[in-house]
Each structure stands twice: as structure tokens, then as C-alpha cells.
Design a protein around this motif. Structure first.
Motif, PDB file in Angstrom:
ATOM      1  N   LEU A  94       0.834  -1.200   0.000  1.00  0.00           N
ATOM      2  CA  LEU A  94       0.000   0.000   0.000  1.00  0.00           C
ATOM      3  C   LEU A  94       0.868   1.248   0.000  1.00  0.00           C
ATOM      4  N   ASP A  95       0.481   2.232  -0.796  1.00  0.00           N
ATOM      5  CA  ASP A  95       1.226   3.486  -0.856  1.00  0.00           C
ATOM      6  C   ASP A  95       0.935   4.335   0.380  1.00  0.00           C
TER       7      ASP A  95
ATOM      8  N   ASP B 128       2.663   7.386   0.664  1.00  0.00           N
ATOM      9  CA  ASP B 128       2.663   8.647  -0.082  1.00  0.00           C
ATOM     10  C   ASP B 128       3.319   8.359  -1.421  1.00  0.00           C
ATOM     11  N   GLU B 129       3.679   9.397  -2.151  1.00  0.00           N
ATOM     12  CA  GLU B 129       4.231   9.173  -3.490  1.00  0.00           C
ATOM     13  C   GLU B 129       5.623   8.555  -3.459  1.00  0.00           C
ATOM     14  N   ARG B 130       6.273   8.550  -2.290  1.00  0.00           N
ATOM     15  CA  ARG B 130       7.647   8.045  -2.212  1.00  0.00           C
ATOM     16  C   ARG B 130       7.792   6.756  -1.419  1.00  0.00           C
ATOM     17  N   ARG B 131       6.756   6.361  -0.679  1.00  0.00           N
ATOM     18  CA  ARG B 131       6.922   5.239   0.242  1.00  0.00           C
ATOM     19  C   ARG B 131       5.740   4.279   0.149  1.00  0.00           C
ATOM     20  N   ALA B 132       6.044   2.987   0.348  1.00  0.00           N
ATOM     21  CA  ALA B 132       5.006   1.957   0.338  1.00  0.00           C
ATOM     22  C   ALA B 132       5.161   1.075   1.571  1.00  0.00           C
ATOM     23  N   LEU B 133       4.033   0.511   2.024  1.00  0.00           N
ATOM     24  CA  LEU B 133       3.990  -0.326   3.225  1.00  0.00           C
ATOM     25  C   LEU B 133       3.630  -1.753   2.840  1.00  0.00           C
ATOM     26  N   ALA B 134       4.458  -2.714   3.243  1.00  0.00           N
ATOM     27  CA  ALA B 134       4.177  -4.140   3.036  1.00  0.00           C
ATOM     28  C   ALA B 134       3.940  -4.787   4.394  1.00  0.00           C
ATOM     29  N   SER B 135       2.846  -5.564   4.522  1.00  0.00           N
ATOM     30  CA  SER B 135       2.444  -6.075   5.836  1.00  0.00           C
ATOM     31  C   SER B 135       2.191  -7.573   5.810  1.00  0.00           C
ATOM     32  N   CYS B 136       2.597  -8.228   6.913  1.00  0.00           N
ATOM     33  CA  CYS B 136       2.282  -9.641   7.121  1.00  0.00           C
ATOM     34  C   CYS B 136       2.202  -9.898   8.622  1.00  0.00           C
ATOM     35  N   GLY B 137       1.025 -10.332   9.092  1.00  0.00           N
ATOM     36  CA  GLY B 137       0.826 -10.572  10.514  1.00  0.00           C
ATOM     37  C   GLY B 137       1.064 -12.006  10.939  1.00  0.00           C
TER      38      GLY B 137
ATOM     39  N   GLY C 211       4.466  -6.397  -7.122  1.00  0.00           N
ATOM     40  CA  GLY C 211       4.375  -5.070  -7.730  1.00  0.00           C
ATOM     41  C   GLY C 211       5.403  -4.087  -7.216  1.00  0.00           C
ATOM     42  N   TRP C 212       6.241  -4.518  -6.256  1.00  0.00           N
ATOM     43  CA  TRP C 212       7.238  -3.582  -5.725  1.00  0.00           C
ATOM     44  C   TRP C 212       8.356  -3.355  -6.732  1.00  0.00           C
TER      45      TRP C 212
ATOM     46  N   ASP D 206      12.875   1.872  -7.745  1.00  0.00           N
ATOM     47  CA  ASP D 206      12.840   3.038  -8.627  1.00  0.00           C
ATOM     48  C   ASP D 206      12.861   4.352  -7.835  1.00  0.00           C
ATOM     49  N   GLY D 207      13.755   4.413  -6.846  1.00  0.00           N
ATOM     50  CA  GLY D 207      13.881   5.629  -6.044  1.00  0.00           C
ATOM     51  C   GLY D 207      12.901   5.730  -4.898  1.00  0.00           C
ATOM     52  N   ARG D 208      12.018   4.750  -4.735  1.00  0.00           N
ATOM     53  CA  ARG D 208      11.034   4.781  -3.653  1.00  0.00           C
ATOM     54  C   ARG D 208      11.565   4.034  -2.431  1.00  0.00           C
ATOM     55  N   GLN D 209      10.908   4.246  -1.299  1.00  0.00           N
ATOM     56  CA  GLN D 209      11.321   3.609  -0.051  1.00  0.00           C
ATOM     57  C   GLN D 209      10.260   2.608   0.391  1.00  0.00           C
ATOM     58  N   LEU D 210      10.741   1.498   0.963  1.00  0.00           N
ATOM     59  CA  LEU D 210       9.863   0.423   1.412  1.00  0.00           C
ATOM     60  C   LEU D 210       9.841   0.389   2.938  1.00  0.00           C
TER      61      LEU D 210
END
Length: 555
Positions: free
Chosen positions: A174-175, A177-186, A214-215, A218-222
Motif C-alpha cells: 500500500l502506498d 505517499d508518493e515516495r513510500r510503500a507499506l508491506a504487511s504480514c501478521g 508489484g514492488w 525506482d527511487g522509492r522507499q519500502l
């Protein structure tokens, strides 16, 4: 002439992460309030949101109830007592349940019914949390992500998904913001408890990979929101258990080691997230994992250990913080008589209005924000524990008030806290006393409240004798003869122990003599306060000669 105006640079995204609130109302509200306190744009709750167990509250005749909290059975005389009990239970992550003796017996015979009840109460609390979160956060524009952890029932997922405000991030990219995405696993690797979301390392690795579909950097942060800690990171160091939950031992000693996930560690090493949030299975002795701008760096931070030859002159084994009253003189003197040389006590004082030992003055004192301020002063001095040293002040508003008062201090200071009335209850249990008599310097109304408190704690109060003194300075000036006469007049044949109440009652030097004369344990408020304080400092013994409790006979 042309002017070039530059706007202010956009503030970086601010994310607040928490996990393992385990049903605690207090922890969840702190989490929600963090949005305003820390000006957070995003809140992420990483899982293990359900509590641990159900606490029955049994209805009795006359509108009374009975419940057990922190190992103490309490008689709840009024609606206010019941409300305080239920709020204290919720703060600890417990689910209080109004019931009857017959239903409790039926539940004890049917574990599946207990499980169904637990899940229903967990859903109800989460529903309330989701409503509170929307009320607090919607106007702030804060994004809220709530995931479930391996301890959580699967039906909680649907509540979050259907809330209309909170986002359920499980298995998604999930985005933020335009620079960062969140990946989650519980989900987590297999534990001895075999929780609902415990899976093999292979399946856990597969689930993490699916959350990253989909990750493309390309300059984005995870950002990782992986409930399980990475293997050998320090976050996962704990006592190792067998499948039957018994400890693994070597040479008779418990074995401590890593219990985290190799799949989580591999994902961190491969994807190098800018931040990774996990549960901590136990604090690491002597170090902590270090985070950097390139994710979780799996190495130790150096720890400076004090040279054993540089042992402090005072307080080498511990520092006890004491919240005393402005009018009290006996407590300070009696602490000095009993503490072992390697322990130091530091004091902070609350002003007792008008010097009165009355319901009105004590209520004004305990409601004051000065309670928290005094606790912070003691924390500044390095206190490893804090005791609120006033007997009637800590039992003034009935069963559970002592616990709530200690929790106020702990919340303000992050230091373990207790109270004199709590200490007396624990001391009487240590002396195996069930039937007690009480001598006090107080007026009748305070004696009545003291009787109610100790009866609610499970003791049979055979008698309570008071001197009717209204001012604390009068109590501190009582003579040896007056204290001994109070003990003799308060003693009741058949009582297992005599309790002399009030931290300003100068009784400690006479306890051993009174025990010989009366033929039973005699303890004072100060003896119990000192005994409890030392229990919180590695169980160190007091100096002897002050009665059975402080001489270690109770242990």
C-alpha cells in the motif's frame, strides 16, 4: 523587479508504529493519541490486538459484585467500585464479564464456551476501538493501518476491513505517499503455542513475497510491517521452550536463544526496507538491534558496562523512591532504621491539605497532579521502584483504588509503582493471616473505609480500634506508651495478625516486643511498605529486630 518566492519545503512523512497492545484500553488510546502528540501522518498497529483472558465479575445480592484482579479477590460494594474494577481490567488487557456463580461453573466445565465468549468480547472491544479511532483521527487527516498478529482470532480481520476508516493491510503493498510503500504480514513462524497464524518458514516466506507483488524500488522507499521479528536480531531473544511449553535447560539452567523467523530476516536482507516494524519477543540483555536508514542492521550496539570496582557509595543494589506526606516524620526515620546499607531511599512529598487526616483532605491530595510530579522527581533520582506511602490515601476510594493509583504513577514515570495498602495486603498474605484486627489513629469514617478495603481483599476483620486523631502531626508525636496501648486495645483473641495502620504511626521499634506479648504477628504500615519496597529490589532483607515480617519469617 522580479521576486522569486520559495515555499516552505514539504515536511517528511511522519509514521508512528506500535504493536502488541493485547487488549489494553490504555495502550490503544495512547497509540491513537500519538497522532496528535507526535503530529504523525500515519499510525500503524502491527498486530496482537486481542487480550489474553476473561475476568468474571459475579453478581451478588444487594447490588454488590465480586471479581479478581492481579491475584486479589475484591468485593465491589457500589456501581463506582464496579466501574473502577472494569476500567482497571480493561487497562490491563483483560475482558471483564458480568456473570453469575452458576454460569462461571458451567464455563469451567466447557472450554469451548469460554473460547466463544473470549472471541465475542474481543470483537466488542475492537469495535469500540475502531469507533474511537475514527472519532479522534478523522478530523486530523491521519491514516490508520491496523493489522492482526499471530495471537489474534481471524474474525477480527473482518471488523477492521468493514470499519470504513481503518485500513487492514495484511498481505498488501500500500502506498503511504508518493515516495513510500507499506508491506504487511501478521503471520509468524511456528511457536510452541501453535497460534492461529503460526505457519512454517516456507509459508511465511511465501506470504511476505505476496505482500510485495508489484514492488519496484525506482527511487522509492519500502516500509515493512512484519509482525514476527527476524531471526537472531536481538528482538527475538527469549527463553526457549519445548512443544509442551516446558523450558529447555542445560546443566539445570534455562536456555536463552533466538526464536524469530529466518524468512523475515531473509526478506529484510533482500529488500533493505527503510524501516521494519516487528513485535519484540523479549528484551535483549546487554544490547539492542540497531536501525539505520537502510533498514534493520543485524548487529549489536556496543554496551558500556560499569567497572565492578566503581560500585556507587550509596544505592549499589537499588534505589527506592518514596512518595511521603508533608506532615509525616515517622516513615523517613523508620526507613533509615531498616534499609540494608546497599540500598538507598529517596523521598518526595505531597502536601496534606490543612494537615488533616480526613476524607476531604486525603481526597484533595490524591486527586492532585502533584502525585505524578512527585513520581517524576523520584524517577529523576534513579528510583527503580516507587511506593505511594500513605495507607488511607491509597485505599480511600475502595477496592482497586490502590492499583489505579500505582498505575497513575507508572504511566507518568515508566517506573514500577506500588502503594502502602497494596503492601499491607501482600504482607498479610505472606504471614498467612486470614482473620485480622486493626489499630489506627484515625477517625471513624476512615476506619470504616479501611475495614471495607481489607474485607474486599479477602480478610475477615474481627475488629478495628481508632484513636480519633484528626491531624497528622498529632499522630507522629504519639509516645511509645500510647502506641503500645493502641496495640493492646485493638488486639482481638482469635485474630491471626494485628495491623497497626498509618505511615506516621511510630510503631516499628516496638513490633517485635508486641509480638511476644500478644502471641501473634504484628505489622505496621511502615513495616509492610519497607518489606514490599525491598521485595522490588532483588528481594533484599531488611535489618533484623523489627518483627516477623522484616525478619524474613513471613517468607
Amino acid at each position: 523587479m522580479t521576486f522569486l518566492f520559495r515555499g516552505k519545503p514539504k515536511r517528511e512523512l511522519r509514521l508512528f508504529f506500535a504493536t502488541d497492545v493485547h487488549g489494553s484500553d490504555r495502550c490503544f488510546m495512547k497509540f491513537i493519541n500519538a497522532a496528535d502528540v507526535y503530529k504523525a501522518d500515519v499510525l500503524v498497529l502491527g498486530g496482537d490486538i486481542a487480550g489474553k483472558r476473561v475476568v468474571p465479575v459475579v453478581a451478588l445480592s444487594g447490588g454488590r459484585h465480586r471479581g479478581t484482579l492481579a491475584g486479589r479477590e475484591m468485593l465491589l460494594e457500589s456501581a463506582d467500585d464496579l466501574d473502577r474494577f472494569e476500567r482497571a481490567a480493561a487497562a490491563q488487557g483483560l475482558y471483564s464479564y458480568d456473570t453469575s456463580t452458576d454460569e462461571v461453573s458451567a464455563l469451567e466445565r466447557d472450554p469451548s464456551a469460554v473460547e466463544r465468549l473470549f472471541r465475542r468480547l474481543a470483537r466488542e472491544r475492537l469495535e469500540r476501538w475502531l469507533m474511537r479511532a475514527e472519532e479522534r483521527l478523522k478530523s486530523l487527516g491521519t491514516q490508520l493501518y491496523i493489522n492482526c498478529g499471530n495471537d489474534d482470532p481471524f474474525e477480527l480481520d473482518e471488523l477492521i476491513q468493514g470499519s470504513g476508516f481503518a485500513i487492514f493491510p495484511e498481505g498488501k503493498l500500500l502506498d503511504l505517499d508518493e515516495r513510500r510503500a507499506l508491506a504487511s504480514c501478521g503471520f509468524a513462524n511456528l511457536t510452541p503455542w501453535r497460534c492461529e497464524r503460526d505457519v512454517s518458514e516456507e509459508e511465511l516466506a511465501s506470504r511476505i513475497e505476496r505482500s510485495l507483488v508489484g514492488w519496484n524500488a525506482d527511487g522509492r522507499q519500502l516500509v515493512f510491517n512484519l509482525h514476527c521479528p527476524p531471526y537472531a536480531s536481538g528482538l527475538d531473544t527469549c527463553q526457549l521452550l519445548k512443544d509442551d511449553l516446558s523450558p529447555i535447560t542445560e546443566a539445570g539452567q534455562p536456555v536463552v536463544g533466538p526464536a524469530g523467523s529466518t524468512a523475515v530476516r531473509a526478506a529484510i536482507e533482500r529488500y533493505q526496507p527503510v524501516h521494519a516494524g516487528h513485535q519484540s519477543r523479549q528484551r535483549v540483555p546487554g544490547g539492542s538491534p540497531e536501525r539505520s536508514s537502510r533498514g534493520l542492521r543485524l548487529q549489536w550496539r556496543p554496551v558500556i558496562r560499569p567497572d565492578r570496582r566503581m560500585k556507587p557509595v550509596y544505592g549499589g543494589r537499588g534505589c527506592i523512591g518514596v512518595i511521603d506526606l508533608s506532615t509525616c516524620t515517622s516513615l523517613t526515620a523508620e526507613f533509615q532504621l531498616t534499609l540494608p546499607p546497599e540500598v538507598v531511599a529517596v523521598f518526595s512529598r505531597l502536601r496534606l491539605p490543612r494537615g488533616e487526616v480526613s476524607v476531604e483532605a486525603l481526597d484533595e491530595m490524591v486527586r492532585s497532579a502533584r502525585v505524578e510530579e512527585a513520581g517524576l522527581e523520584l524517577a529523576d533520582a534513579g528510583a527503580s521502584s516507587i511506593v505511594f506511602a500513605c495507607t488511607t490515601g491509597s485505599l480511600l476510594h475502595g477496592p482497586g483504588f490502590d492499583i489505579a493509583l500505582a498505575q497513575r504513577i507508572e504511566k507518568a514515570t515508566a517506573v514500577r509503582a506500588t502503594t502502602t495498602s497494596t503492601a499491607v495486603v501482600n504482607a498479610l498474605h505472606a504471614l498467612n493471616a486470614k482473620r485480622i484486627c486493626i489499630g489506627t489513629p484515625y477517625v471513624d469514617e476512615l476506619n470504616r473505609r479501611e475495614r471495607v478495603f481489607f474485607e474486599a481483599a479477602g480478610f475477615e476483620v474481627l475488629g478495628i480500634q481508632g484513636l480519633g486523631l484528626r491531624y497528622d502531626r498529632e499522630i507522629g508525636r504519639l509516645s511509645e506508651a500510647a502506641v503500645k496501648q493502641l496495640a493492646r486495645s485493638a488486639d482481638v483473641v482469635g485474630a491471626d495478625a494485628l495491623f497497626l495502620s498509618c505511615t506516621n504511626l511510630p510503631a516499628l521499634p516496638f513490633l517485635a516486643e508486641l509480638e511476644v506479648e500478644l502471641g501473634k504477628p504484628v505489622l505496621s504500615s511502615n513495616a509492610a511498605t519497607i518489606w514490599e519496597s525491598l521485595r522490588l529490589v532483588d528481594g533484599l532483607p531488611a535489618r533484623g529486630g523489627f518483627g516477623r515480617l522484616l525478619s524474613g519469617v513471613a517468607d
